[in-house]
Motif scaffolding. Sequence first.
Motif, mmCIF file in Angstrom:
data_model
loop_
_atom_site.group_PDB
_atom_site.id
_atom_site.type_symbol
_atom_site.label_atom_id
_atom_site.label_comp_id
_atom_site.label_asym_id
_atom_site.label_seq_id
_atom_site.Cartn_x
_atom_site.Cartn_y
_atom_site.Cartn_z
ATOM 1 N N HIS A 117 0.911 -1.100 -0.065
ATOM 2 C CA HIS A 117 -0.141 0.139 0.119
ATOM 3 C C HIS A 117 0.900 1.304 0.075
ATOM 4 C CE1 HIS A 117 -3.122 -2.696 1.710
ATOM 5 N NE2 HIS A 117 -4.078 -1.663 0.986
ATOM 6 N N LEU A 118 0.384 2.223 -0.656
ATOM 7 C CA LEU A 118 0.723 3.527 -0.368
ATOM 8 C C LEU A 118 0.296 4.416 0.560
ATOM 9 C CD1 LEU A 118 0.803 4.370 -4.427
ATOM 10 C CD2 LEU A 118 2.770 3.987 -2.900
ATOM 11 N N TYR A 119 0.997 4.873 1.429
ATOM 12 C CA TYR A 119 0.395 5.684 2.744
ATOM 13 C C TYR A 119 0.990 7.229 2.770
ATOM 14 C CZ TYR A 119 -1.589 1.417 4.608
ATOM 15 O OH TYR A 119 -2.319 0.035 4.972
ATOM 16 N N SER A 128 7.843 9.789 -0.348
ATOM 17 C CA SER A 128 7.561 9.470 -1.700
ATOM 18 C C SER A 128 8.404 8.640 -2.107
ATOM 19 C CB SER A 128 7.934 10.929 -2.547
ATOM 20 O OG SER A 128 7.715 10.799 -3.860
ATOM 21 N N GLY A 129 7.626 7.655 -3.157
ATOM 22 C CA GLY A 129 8.368 6.503 -3.535
ATOM 23 C C GLY A 129 8.771 5.124 -2.507
ATOM 24 N N TRP A 130 7.978 5.212 -1.254
ATOM 25 C CA TRP A 130 8.073 4.078 -0.392
ATOM 26 C C TRP A 130 6.326 3.390 -0.516
ATOM 27 C CZ3 TRP A 130 11.077 3.791 4.462
ATOM 28 C CH2 TRP A 130 12.394 4.284 4.259
ATOM 29 N N THR A 140 11.610 1.599 -2.263
ATOM 30 C CA THR A 140 11.824 1.215 -0.875
ATOM 31 C C THR A 140 10.306 0.596 -0.501
ATOM 32 O OG1 THR A 140 13.327 2.993 -0.641
ATOM 33 C CG2 THR A 140 12.571 1.681 1.478
ATOM 34 N N ILE A 141 10.494 -0.389 0.082
ATOM 35 C CA ILE A 141 9.545 -1.097 1.073
ATOM 36 C C ILE A 141 9.621 -0.920 2.385
ATOM 37 C CG2 ILE A 141 8.072 -3.181 1.184
ATOM 38 C CD1 ILE A 141 8.915 -4.089 -1.685
ATOM 39 N N ASN A 142 8.531 -0.497 3.000
ATOM 40 C CA ASN A 142 8.433 -0.321 4.369
ATOM 41 C C ASN A 142 7.713 -1.665 5.022
ATOM 42 O OD1 ASN A 142 8.788 1.279 7.097
ATOM 43 N ND2 ASN A 142 6.615 0.588 6.958
ATOM 44 N N ALA A 143 8.374 -2.031 6.151
ATOM 45 C CA ALA A 143 7.476 -3.359 6.925
ATOM 46 C C ALA A 143 7.666 -2.665 8.228
ATOM 47 C CB ALA A 143 8.411 -4.514 6.826
ATOM 48 N N THR A 144 6.312 -2.955 8.781
ATOM 49 C CA THR A 144 6.201 -2.287 10.404
ATOM 50 C C THR A 144 5.726 -3.308 11.140
ATOM 51 O OG1 THR A 144 5.454 -0.051 9.488
ATOM 52 C CG2 THR A 144 5.173 -0.732 11.961
ATOM 53 N N ILE A 145 6.547 -3.932 11.914
ATOM 54 C CA ILE A 145 6.298 -5.194 12.850
ATOM 55 C C ILE A 145 6.183 -4.851 14.471
ATOM 56 C CG2 ILE A 145 7.203 -7.329 12.748
ATOM 57 C CD1 ILE A 145 9.123 -5.699 10.401
ATOM 58 N N ARG A 146 5.478 -5.322 14.989
ATOM 59 C CA ARG A 146 5.344 -5.270 16.379
ATOM 60 C C ARG A 146 6.530 -5.935 17.055
ATOM 61 N NH1 ARG A 146 1.288 -1.542 17.804
ATOM 62 N NH2 ARG A 146 0.435 -1.278 16.033
ATOM 63 N N LYS A 200 11.274 -1.584 9.479
ATOM 64 C CA LYS A 200 12.394 -2.235 8.531
ATOM 65 C C LYS A 200 12.087 -1.396 7.015
ATOM 66 C CE LYS A 200 13.590 -6.187 11.072
ATOM 67 N NZ LYS A 200 14.329 -7.570 10.934
ATOM 68 N N LYS A 201 13.223 -1.539 6.396
ATOM 69 C CA LYS A 201 13.027 -1.061 4.957
ATOM 70 C C LYS A 201 13.979 -1.949 3.935
ATOM 71 C CE LYS A 201 16.716 2.424 5.097
ATOM 72 N NZ LYS A 201 17.007 3.768 5.143
ATOM 73 N N ARG A 202 13.512 -2.040 2.863
ATOM 74 C CA ARG A 202 14.357 -2.945 1.815
ATOM 75 C C ARG A 202 14.223 -1.993 0.525
ATOM 76 N NH1 ARG A 202 14.625 -6.246 -2.573
ATOM 77 N NH2 ARG A 202 15.735 -8.186 -2.241
ATOM 78 N N ALA A 203 15.387 -1.991 -0.061
ATOM 79 C CA ALA A 203 15.409 -1.044 -1.286
ATOM 80 C C ALA A 203 14.601 -2.287 -2.346
ATOM 81 C CB ALA A 203 16.729 -0.838 -1.827
ATOM 82 N N VAL A 204 14.230 -1.622 -3.452
ATOM 83 C CA VAL A 204 13.595 -2.336 -4.383
ATOM 84 C C VAL A 204 14.709 -2.498 -5.592
ATOM 85 C CG1 VAL A 204 11.794 -2.614 -6.198
ATOM 86 C CG2 VAL A 204 11.267 -1.730 -3.993
#
Length: 164
Positions: free
Chosen positions: A73-75, A80-82, A117-123, A160-164
């Motif tokens: 999802h785009l939030y 921008s670009g994440w 970039t992809i963001n992952a939000t983890i508890r 956490k992030k990861r470049a595409v």
Amino acid sequence: MQAEMIIRPTEPRDVGELCQLLNEIIEQGGTTARRQTMSETEFLEHYVTNPISISCVTAQAADGTLLGFQTLHLYDWLPSGWADIGTFARVGSTAKGIGTRLFQSTLQAAADRNISTINATIRSYNIGGLKYYGKMGFVEYKREEAEPLEAGQAAEKVFKKRAV
């Protein structure tokens, strides 16, 4: 890993089974920040037809059983670009390669949409999620305080992030 697994775009006909899968994860607790189960309509509107959704892909076993899904999802709160990723596997089916296979498709969808970039939000209490995203090449870049669990234990959001 399930050799006969098919990864495909999520379709409206999948909503009932995937909503049930997600609600079982929510009810089990410990692996998602979601605390309230969803109706099929809410699921459809949030994951499948949402205008901010870049991708929602489903893992299907050879027998037709849906094993999990992954969203992108785009939030507005992201740079921008994440884009933000969410991964859900059927209770009892984690560590079977479902997330890895889903991620290949999600990564392609991100590249197709020029996401950098992809963001992952983890508890912090979601040990399996932290390990999974680490395995996929995500690195921690910040932490924030999160709502405490029902039992009162402290929790943090791990970004956490990861470049595409």
